[in-house]
Design a protein around this motif. Structure first.
Motif, PDB file in Angstrom:
ATOM      1  N   LEU A   9       0.827  -1.209   0.000  1.00 21.72           N
ATOM      2  CA  LEU A   9       0.000   0.000   0.000  1.00 21.72           C
ATOM      3  C   LEU A   9       0.863   1.261   0.000  1.00 21.72           C
ATOM      4  O   LEU A   9       0.536   2.256  -0.655  1.00 21.72           O
ATOM      5  CB  LEU A   9      -0.927  -0.001   1.212  1.00 21.72           C
ATOM      6  CG  LEU A   9      -2.072  -1.014   1.189  1.00 21.72           C
ATOM      7  CD1 LEU A   9      -2.798  -1.037   2.536  1.00 21.72           C
ATOM      8  CD2 LEU A   9      -3.070  -0.702   0.070  1.00 21.72           C
ATOM      9  N   ALA A  64       0.831   4.118  -2.962  1.00 19.69           N
ATOM     10  CA  ALA A  64       0.560   5.534  -2.712  1.00 19.69           C
ATOM     11  C   ALA A  64       1.683   6.416  -3.249  1.00 19.69           C
ATOM     12  O   ALA A  64       1.431   7.455  -3.873  1.00 19.69           O
ATOM     13  CB  ALA A  64       0.367   5.769  -1.214  1.00 19.69           C
ATOM     14  N   GLY A  95       1.290   8.871  -6.470  1.00 23.32           N
ATOM     15  CA  GLY A  95       1.546  10.282  -6.215  1.00 23.32           C
ATOM     16  C   GLY A  95       2.637  10.837  -7.112  1.00 23.32           C
ATOM     17  O   GLY A  95       2.499  11.933  -7.685  1.00 23.32           O
ATOM     18  N   GLU A 111       1.797  -3.524  -6.348  1.00 22.09           N
ATOM     19  CA  GLU A 111       0.372  -3.544  -6.040  1.00 22.09           C
ATOM     20  C   GLU A 111      -0.055  -4.930  -5.563  1.00 22.09           C
ATOM     21  O   GLU A 111      -0.933  -5.058  -4.694  1.00 22.09           O
ATOM     22  CB  GLU A 111      -0.410  -3.148  -7.293  1.00 22.09           C
ATOM     23  CG  GLU A 111      -1.916  -3.171  -7.148  1.00 22.09           C
ATOM     24  CD  GLU A 111      -2.610  -3.047  -8.494  1.00 22.09           C
ATOM     25  OE1 GLU A 111      -3.603  -2.318  -8.565  1.00 22.09           O
ATOM     26  OE2 GLU A 111      -2.151  -3.674  -9.471  1.00 22.09           O
ATOM     27  N   SER A 147      -3.868   7.831  -5.257  1.00 20.98           N
ATOM     28  CA  SER A 147      -2.788   7.860  -4.275  1.00 20.98           C
ATOM     29  C   SER A 147      -3.349   8.117  -2.880  1.00 20.98           C
ATOM     30  O   SER A 147      -2.926   7.497  -1.894  1.00 20.98           O
ATOM     31  CB  SER A 147      -1.761   8.934  -4.646  1.00 20.98           C
ATOM     32  OG  SER A 147      -0.765   9.049  -3.650  1.00 20.98           O
ATOM     33  N   VAL A 148      -4.323   9.001  -2.807  1.00 21.90           N
ATOM     34  CA  VAL A 148      -4.935   9.332  -1.520  1.00 21.90           C
ATOM     35  C   VAL A 148      -5.708   8.133  -0.960  1.00 21.90           C
ATOM     36  O   VAL A 148      -5.606   7.806   0.236  1.00 21.90           O
ATOM     37  CB  VAL A 148      -5.869  10.553  -1.667  1.00 21.90           C
ATOM     38  CG1 VAL A 148      -6.654  10.777  -0.378  1.00 21.90           C
ATOM     39  CG2 VAL A 148      -5.059  11.796  -2.010  1.00 21.90           C
ATOM     40  N   THR A 149      -6.488   7.440  -1.798  1.00 16.49           N
ATOM     41  CA  THR A 149      -7.245   6.278  -1.314  1.00 16.49           C
ATOM     42  C   THR A 149      -6.296   5.181  -0.821  1.00 16.49           C
ATOM     43  O   THR A 149      -6.570   4.513   0.182  1.00 16.49           O
ATOM     44  CB  THR A 149      -8.169   5.711  -2.400  1.00 16.49           C
ATOM     45  OG1 THR A 149      -7.399   5.251  -3.522  1.00 16.49           O
ATOM     46  CG2 THR A 149      -9.153   6.767  -2.880  1.00 16.49           C
ATOM     47  N   SER A 150      -5.160   5.009  -1.505  1.00 14.21           N
ATOM     48  CA  SER A 150      -4.172   4.011  -1.086  1.00 14.21           C
ATOM     49  C   SER A 150      -3.542   4.403   0.247  1.00 14.21           C
ATOM     50  O   SER A 150      -3.285   3.546   1.101  1.00 14.21           O
ATOM     51  CB  SER A 150      -3.090   3.857  -2.152  1.00 14.21           C
ATOM     52  OG  SER A 150      -3.641   3.440  -3.390  1.00 14.21           O
ATOM     53  N   ALA A 151      -3.291   5.691   0.438  1.00 12.00           N
ATOM     54  CA  ALA A 151      -2.700   6.167   1.687  1.00 12.00           C
ATOM     55  C   ALA A 151      -3.660   5.973   2.863  1.00 12.00           C
ATOM     56  O   ALA A 151      -3.250   5.621   3.976  1.00 12.00           O
ATOM     57  CB  ALA A 151      -2.315   7.638   1.555  1.00 12.00           C
TER      58      ALA A 151
END
Length: 424
Positions: free
Chosen positions: A299, A303, A307, A330, A389-393
């Motif tokens: 993860l 991210a 990003g 991934e 990137s935000v959802t993964s973070a």
């Protein structure tokens, strides 16, 4: 509990379901470059066709997961792929949007049902010291199916605009020997123990296997519900990015990188090889580093790469190696999010929990698949990568709360409604 005989056979026939899933979702992603013209699809219909099997998986995973805990794993292992076979054939024969959408939707019911069945059976058959390797190996077959779909598309593409019909039908042929092999699978010993149908020296007792859990509704008791929502939400967030991008690799390469259909297929094959390499590395790490470390690494890298790709506005041919590296890492996250519910919930609700989490994850997948094209059109590819990137973070932050399960027996790591002291 020692590993029951037949674990290698159960591995191959269970993992074949993931192979068919990878084949199915990847073969449609390339076909979508041609289907709108051939079947006169508008943008809304195109989005519905692309996400139809994911919608079907939401229903199939919950329904067959629940039935698996009640009836056993073996009885349903061929039935789910029989559904896939029938509707893979009707997909190939579809003449309009409605026929194709319904075929893909019902095909998804079969594939969705296979997730809780195969994951539960594989977890229950695998030895504790190497269970992670078996589970990661099973999930990796998804990308073998993706690679196979690219090869099949390459073979049938010269036949003309309706090549996708042959590719769809080939998926049905793939499933037939798997269905036959599944009829000879023995029932899961852990399921038999949980139902009081099997006991013996060296085996956990029925009480140890069940931990006070009786059925599906117990998943929503206060001791189990928070963890069920945690693993489901992490998987949901992962799938928003994974499927939102993954189902559109051919379209991305066509629009931003490669003009030729053949070049797009070759690029898709490179992506699949990258994913398989990622799984090979995860195979080495999963039982040594542990589930949490592998998941957090996957993860975190997702991210960072998303990003970086968004900020650097990567485009052109560089997208191929970029996504190959991305998809390799991934898989570290993808493998763990997929099989983790099968490890942390007890046998009476293992398939139900896996089915529930699968359904929630597919909602994330549908969300990503439906909105990604519109998001790219409105924001551009770079900004869309930043969103993912935000959802993964966020998923990364939530994954810090997960417990470790490596090298432990299932009855030791699974959650229950009451503590049961295991025999020494």
């Amino acid at each position: 509990m020692s590993s029951p005989p037949g674990k290698l056979k159960s591995f191959f026939v269970s993992s074949a379901g993931f192979l068919l899933d990878g084949y199915d979702l990847s073969v449609i992603s390339f076909a979508l470059l041609f289907l709108p013209k051939e079947l006169h699809l508008n943008p809304l219909q195109e989005g519905l066709v692309s996400s139809a099997s994911l919608m079907g998986m939401i229903v199939g995973s919950v329904l067959l997961g629940l039935l698996s805990d009640r009836m056993g794993r073996k009885k349903l292992m061929g039935f789910d792929l029989a559904i896939f076979t029938v509707f893979a054939i009707t997909s190939a024969l579809s003449q309009n949007f409605l026929e194709l959408f319904l075929s893909r939707l019902l095909l998804g019911v079969g594939i969705g049902g296979d997730y809780p069945l195969s994951s539960s059976l594989m977890a229950e058959y695998s030895p504790s010291k190497s269970r992670g390797r078996y589970l990661v190996g099973a999930v990796s077959m998804y990308w073998v199916g993706t690679l196979l779909s690219a090869v099949v598309n390459l073979v049938f593409l010269p036949t003309g605009g309706y090549f996708w019909r042959y590719s769809f039908a080939f998926g049905a042929l793939l499933s037939i020997p798997v269905i036959v092999a599944r009829f000879s699978l023995p029932e899961s010993p852990r399921w038999l123990i949980s139902k009081g149908k099997l006991s013996g020296e060296g085996m956990p007792t029925q009480e140890e296997e069940n931990k006070g859990v009786r059925g599906f509704l117990d998943l929503f008791r206060i001791k189990l519900l928070p963890y069920l929502l945690l693993v489901s939400t992490i998987w949901f967030l992962f799938d928003v990015a994974s499927y939102g991008i993954g189902l559109y690799y051919p379209a991305i390469f066509r629009e931003f990188s490669l003009p030729s259909n053949y070049e797009v297929i070759y690029a898709t094959m490179i992506i699949a090889v990258g994913a398989i390499i990622g799984y090979v590395l995860a195979e080495v790490a999963i039982d040594s580093m542990g589930r949490r470390a592998v998941l957090l690494t996957g993860l975190g890298v997702m991210a960072l790469l998303l990003g970086a790709g968004g900020l650097l506005k990567i485009t052109g041919v560089a997208l191929v190696p970029y996504f190959a590296v991305f998809v390799a890492m991934e898989q570290w996250a993808g493998a763990v999010t997929l099989f983790y519910p099968a490890e942390v919930f007890p046998t009476p609700v293992r398939s139900s929990a896996q089915g529930f989490a699968t359904a929630v994850s597919r909602m994330g997948a549908v969300l990503g698949v439906v909105f990604f094209p519109s998001m790219v059109k409105a924001l551009g590819l770079s900004s869309s990568l930043l969103v993912f990137s935000v959802t993964s973070a966020i998923a990364l932050g939530m994954a810090l709360l997960l417990r470790e399960t490596k090298r432990k027996e299932l009855e030791e790591v699974s959650l229950g409604l009451k503590e049961v002291k295991s025999r020494q």
